[in-house]
Design an enzyme around this catalytic site. Structure first.
Site, PDB file in Angstrom:
ATOM      1  N   GLN A  84      36.129  40.446  42.087  1.00  0.00           N
ATOM      2  CA  GLN A  84      35.445  41.613  42.631  1.00  0.00           C
ATOM      3  C   GLN A  84      34.878  42.373  41.432  1.00  0.00           C
ATOM      4  O   GLN A  84      35.633  42.940  40.663  1.00  0.00           O
ATOM      5  CB  GLN A  84      36.396  42.481  43.450  1.00  0.00           C
ATOM      6  CG  GLN A  84      36.755  41.818  44.765  1.00  0.00           C
ATOM      7  CD  GLN A  84      38.225  41.502  44.884  1.00  0.00           C
ATOM      8  OE1 GLN A  84      38.877  41.164  43.913  1.00  0.00           O
ATOM      9  NE2 GLN A  84      38.753  41.604  46.080  1.00  0.00           N
ATOM     10  N   HIS A  95      39.011  46.616  35.205  1.00  0.00           N
ATOM     11  CA  HIS A  95      39.116  45.628  34.137  1.00  0.00           C
ATOM     12  C   HIS A  95      38.793  44.290  34.793  1.00  0.00           C
ATOM     13  O   HIS A  95      39.446  43.905  35.763  1.00  0.00           O
ATOM     14  CB  HIS A  95      40.546  45.633  33.574  1.00  0.00           C
ATOM     15  CG  HIS A  95      40.757  44.775  32.363  1.00  0.00           C
ATOM     16  ND1 HIS A  95      41.894  44.879  31.600  1.00  0.00           N
ATOM     17  CD2 HIS A  95      40.028  43.791  31.792  1.00  0.00           C
ATOM     18  CE1 HIS A  95      41.848  44.018  30.599  1.00  0.00           C
ATOM     19  NE2 HIS A  95      40.720  43.335  30.705  1.00  0.00           N
ATOM     20  N   HIS A  97      38.724  40.780  36.208  1.00  0.00           N
ATOM     21  CA  HIS A  97      39.798  39.821  36.430  1.00  0.00           C
ATOM     22  C   HIS A  97      39.421  38.872  37.560  1.00  0.00           C
ATOM     23  O   HIS A  97      38.696  39.227  38.464  1.00  0.00           O
ATOM     24  CB  HIS A  97      41.143  40.504  36.722  1.00  0.00           C
ATOM     25  CG  HIS A  97      41.132  41.432  37.897  1.00  0.00           C
ATOM     26  ND1 HIS A  97      40.558  42.682  37.862  1.00  0.00           N
ATOM     27  CD2 HIS A  97      41.644  41.290  39.135  1.00  0.00           C
ATOM     28  CE1 HIS A  97      40.721  43.287  39.033  1.00  0.00           C
ATOM     29  NE2 HIS A  97      41.368  42.455  39.827  1.00  0.00           N
ATOM     30  N   HIS A  99      40.973  36.254  40.416  1.00  0.00           N
ATOM     31  CA  HIS A  99      42.132  35.839  41.201  1.00  0.00           C
ATOM     32  C   HIS A  99      42.067  34.324  41.339  1.00  0.00           C
ATOM     33  O   HIS A  99      41.008  33.772  41.637  1.00  0.00           O
ATOM     34  CB  HIS A  99      42.081  36.451  42.604  1.00  0.00           C
ATOM     35  CG  HIS A  99      42.195  37.926  42.633  1.00  0.00           C
ATOM     36  ND1 HIS A  99      43.377  38.555  42.897  1.00  0.00           N
ATOM     37  CD2 HIS A  99      41.280  38.896  42.411  1.00  0.00           C
ATOM     38  CE1 HIS A  99      43.186  39.861  42.860  1.00  0.00           C
ATOM     39  NE2 HIS A  99      41.919  40.093  42.558  1.00  0.00           N
TER      40      HIS A  99
END
Length: 176
Positions: A84, A95, A97, A99
């Protein structure tokens, strides 16, 4: 000893199981499925566009490397990989990232509706105040998002996450 790892402002060194110079992977505090992990750039940046070329290459290589190990370790048949990128996309931690979620053709929590994992992922990240829904009459309406507190996914203890991280770390012979 290595410098502490920060996920935005949260110290996550004990959750880490894979580390390169420019990226690392941690176990998730509230996994949607067993083996749900995050891959994160070492430098704290809010958006993909903020990454340098080497950082982007490192995070994508780490997504691939960690994904292969996670899929095998958790008996997956596939992976859901999601990012996202920004608050409007449902990113709650500023930050970058990714998944990584191991998926199974049968026996997966979402195997009856494979794409059902996306609303669950959005709810786990959501910081938006309202969610667009279609009412029974077919009208588009907005209702408050149900965030993690409304879900049946309790936060894990640091000790539980550290135990999983130690096991996952053992799966990697060599780190770059």
């Amino acid at each position: 000893m290595s410098a502490p790892l920060l996920f935005s402002t949260i110290e996550v060194s004990r959750q880490a199981f894979y580390r390169t110079t420019l990226s690392y992977a941690i176990v998730n505090i509230k996994p949607i499925v067993p083996g749900h992990v995050l891959v994160i750039p070492t430098r704290v940046v809010p958006r993909l566009a903020d990454l340098t070329g080497p950082e982007l290459a490192s995070i994508m290589t780490s997504v691939q490397t960690v994904g292969k190990a996670i899929e095998k370790a958790y008996g997956g048949d596939a992976l859901t990989v999601a990012c996202q990128d920004g608050k409007a996309a449902g990113q709650s931690i500023p930050h970058v990232h990714f998944h990584i979620l191991p998926r199974k053709s049968r026996g997966d929590l979402f195997s009856q509706r494979m794409d059902g994992i996306y609303p669950a992922l959005e709810k786990s990240e959501a910081s938006l105040p309202k969610d667009l829904v279609v009412s029974s009459g077919g009208r588009e309406e907005y209702e408050p998002l149900r965030v993690d507190a409304d879900e049946n996914r309790p936060a894990r203890t640091t000790e539980d996450m550290e135990k999983e991280a130690i096991w996952l770390k053992s799966l990697f012979d060599k780190q770059d």
